[in-house]
Design a protein around this motif. Structure first.
Motif, short mmCIF file in Angstrom:
data_model
loop_
_atom_site.label_atom_id
_atom_site.label_comp_id
_atom_site.label_asym_id
_atom_site.label_seq_id
_atom_site.Cartn_x
_atom_site.Cartn_y
_atom_site.Cartn_z
N PRO A 1 8.28 -24.53 -38.21
CA PRO A 1 8.84 -23.82 -37.07
C PRO A 1 7.93 -23.84 -35.84
O PRO A 1 8.41 -23.84 -34.71
N ASP A 2 6.61 -23.88 -36.06
CA ASP A 2 5.71 -23.87 -34.90
C ASP A 2 4.54 -24.83 -35.13
O ASP A 2 4.65 -26.01 -34.84
N ARG A 3 3.43 -24.35 -35.65
CA ARG A 3 2.25 -25.20 -35.81
C ARG A 3 2.45 -26.27 -36.88
O ARG A 3 2.79 -25.96 -38.01
N VAL A 4 2.25 -27.52 -36.50
CA VAL A 4 2.27 -28.61 -37.47
C VAL A 4 0.86 -28.82 -38.00
O VAL A 4 -0.12 -28.42 -37.37
N PRO A 5 0.69 -29.45 -39.18
CA PRO A 5 -0.63 -29.64 -39.75
C PRO A 5 -1.44 -30.71 -38.99
O PRO A 5 -0.88 -31.51 -38.24
N PRO A 6 -2.76 -30.73 -39.18
CA PRO A 6 -3.62 -31.67 -38.46
C PRO A 6 -3.22 -33.13 -38.63
O PRO A 6 -3.34 -33.92 -37.69
N THR B 1 -0.31 -34.39 -38.84
CA THR B 1 0.80 -34.71 -37.94
C THR B 1 0.31 -34.91 -36.52
O THR B 1 0.73 -35.84 -35.83
N VAL B 2 -0.59 -34.03 -36.07
CA VAL B 2 -1.15 -34.16 -34.72
C VAL B 2 -1.89 -35.49 -34.58
O VAL B 2 -1.73 -36.22 -33.58
N ALA B 3 -2.69 -35.82 -35.59
CA ALA B 3 -3.45 -37.07 -35.54
C ALA B 3 -2.53 -38.28 -35.50
O ALA B 3 -2.72 -39.21 -34.69
N ALA B 4 -1.49 -38.29 -36.34
CA ALA B 4 -0.56 -39.41 -36.38
C ALA B 4 0.21 -39.53 -35.07
O ALA B 4 0.42 -40.64 -34.54
N MET B 5 0.65 -38.40 -34.52
CA MET B 5 1.37 -38.41 -33.24
C MET B 5 0.49 -38.98 -32.13
O MET B 5 0.96 -39.78 -31.30
N ARG C 1 9.04 -28.67 -34.96
CA ARG C 1 10.17 -28.19 -34.21
C ARG C 1 9.77 -27.61 -32.86
O ARG C 1 10.50 -27.73 -31.88
N ASN C 2 8.57 -26.99 -32.82
CA ASN C 2 8.24 -26.32 -31.57
C ASN C 2 6.75 -26.13 -31.39
O ASN C 2 6.30 -25.05 -30.99
N ASP C 3 5.97 -27.18 -31.67
CA ASP C 3 4.51 -27.05 -31.51
C ASP C 3 4.12 -27.55 -30.12
O ASP C 3 3.71 -28.69 -29.92
N ALA C 4 4.24 -26.66 -29.14
CA ALA C 4 3.94 -27.01 -27.76
C ALA C 4 2.46 -27.34 -27.57
O ALA C 4 2.11 -28.25 -26.81
N GLN C 5 1.60 -26.60 -28.24
CA GLN C 5 0.16 -26.85 -28.08
C GLN C 5 -0.22 -28.23 -28.61
O GLN C 5 -1.04 -28.92 -28.02
N ALA C 6 0.39 -28.63 -29.72
CA ALA C 6 0.13 -29.98 -30.23
C ALA C 6 0.64 -31.03 -29.26
O ALA C 6 -0.01 -32.05 -29.03
N ALA C 7 1.83 -30.79 -28.68
CA ALA C 7 2.39 -31.76 -27.73
C ALA C 7 1.48 -31.94 -26.53
O ALA C 7 1.23 -33.07 -26.07
N VAL C 8 0.98 -30.83 -25.98
CA VAL C 8 0.07 -30.91 -24.84
C VAL C 8 -1.21 -31.64 -25.22
O VAL C 8 -1.71 -32.49 -24.47
N GLY D 1 -4.58 -36.48 -24.82
CA GLY D 1 -5.44 -37.47 -25.46
C GLY D 1 -4.89 -38.88 -25.44
O GLY D 1 -5.65 -39.85 -25.41
N ALA D 2 -3.55 -39.01 -25.46
CA ALA D 2 -2.94 -40.33 -25.59
C ALA D 2 -2.46 -40.91 -24.27
O ALA D 2 -2.04 -42.06 -24.21
N GLY D 3 -2.47 -40.10 -23.21
CA GLY D 3 -2.08 -40.62 -21.90
C GLY D 3 -0.60 -40.50 -21.59
O GLY D 3 -0.10 -41.21 -20.71
N ALA D 4 0.12 -39.59 -22.29
CA ALA D 4 1.52 -39.37 -21.96
C ALA D 4 1.62 -38.62 -20.63
O ALA D 4 0.67 -37.94 -20.22
#
Length: 281
Positions: free
Chosen positions: A81-86, A88-92, A113-120, A125-128
């Motif tokens: 629902p919110d925070r994804v595991p590390p 997932t963040v690394a793979a993204m 579904r809604n991890d805004a902090q991971a998206a930012v 880091g990736a240049g999006a």
């Protein structure tokens, strides 16, 4: 004494993001639905396969003359629902960086579904160039339970990183039910004024479902003229003409894929048919 302005000066030019990235045109952003990532139930144990398909789809969207690319971990169902595991963040981060390197188009990140902090963090880091957040303000009842917006954290994180990262925020996101009494108009105003989103995204009730353009126009009329409204689902060759004249931006996913199925590979003939319909419009 200088005149007091509200919203603050740093947020008063949110509409200029569109001009900076796309000029006066209505941008059409294509989806990359990622294969399952490490840790998810469908994970195929090969990041090479994930990267190869993402890179291939980025190239197809670029050659198809779209205006941007939105990358999301679509294959990671069931979603957190919110925070994804590390992992997932690394793979993204790895995949989004590959997409950025594969295409000159502006790249967007959505961590479901809604991890805004991971998206930012991934975008930084990736240049999006921008991020999409499904529930930026308020809350929605979903198949993940109650999903709550974290605009207060997201905007402070962005400020702390020192980046001007635009936010596309859904209003009453699909596959969800709003709290009793909440209207689209009030949700849109809260997301624009109080959540300080850069653009607002309206979708149908589910993935691939069309947007009621009359309702879209009603929501738009409740907002200031400079607010940017995107259509986030239901774009097809048949609806393209109406959508391109109604919205400030369009996100398209299912219509470009094999047999119109979300998560399937991009079908070059469907992509071509969609873009030709836009040219005719």
């Amino acid at each position: 004494m200088s005149e007091l302005r509200w919203p603050p000066e740093t947020f008063s030019d949110r509409g200029s993001v569109h001009e900076d990235l796309w000029g006066e045109q209505v941008p059409v952003v294509g989806m990359i639905h990622l294969l399952p990532l490490p840790g998810s139930p469908g994970w195929g144990r090969s990041m090479d396969e994930v990267l190869a398909r993402a890179s291939k789809e980025a190239t197809r969207l670029t050659e198809g003359a779209l205006d941007g690319i939105l990358v999301e971990n679509f294959g990671d169902t069931p979603f957190f629902p919110d925070r994804v595991p590390p992992e997932t963040v690394a793979a993204m981060a790895v995949v989004v960086r590959e997409v950025v390197r594969s295409s000159p188009l502006p790249v967007d990140v959505n961590v479901l579904r809604n991890d805004a902090q991971a998206a930012v963090a991934v975008a930084a880091g990736a240049g999006a160039r921008f991020v999409r957040i499904n529930v930026h303000t308020g809350s929605m009842f979903t198949d993940q339970g109650l999903v709550q917006g974290q605009a207060h954290r997201t905007l402070r994180q962005r400020k702390g990183l020192g980046i001007s990262l635009p936010i596309l925020a859904d209003i009453m996101v699909k596959h969800a039910t709003p709290p009793p009494g909440l209207t689209l108009e009030s949700a849109a105003r809260d997301t624009w004024f109080r959540g300080m989103a850069t653009g607002l995204v309206l979708t149908g009730s589910e993935t691939g479902k069309s947007v009621d353009l009359e309702i879209f126009r009603q929501v738009r009329e409740s907002l200031p003229a400079e607010a940017k409204m995107w259509i986030g689902s239901g774009a097809t060759p048949e609806t393209a003409s109406d959508l391109i004249h109604a919205a400030d931006g369009i996100i398209v996913g299912s219509a470009l894929r094999t047999v119109g199925t979300a998560g399937a590979g991009i079908d070059a003939s469907r992509l071509r048919a969609f873009m030709e319909s836009l040219k005719r419009a």
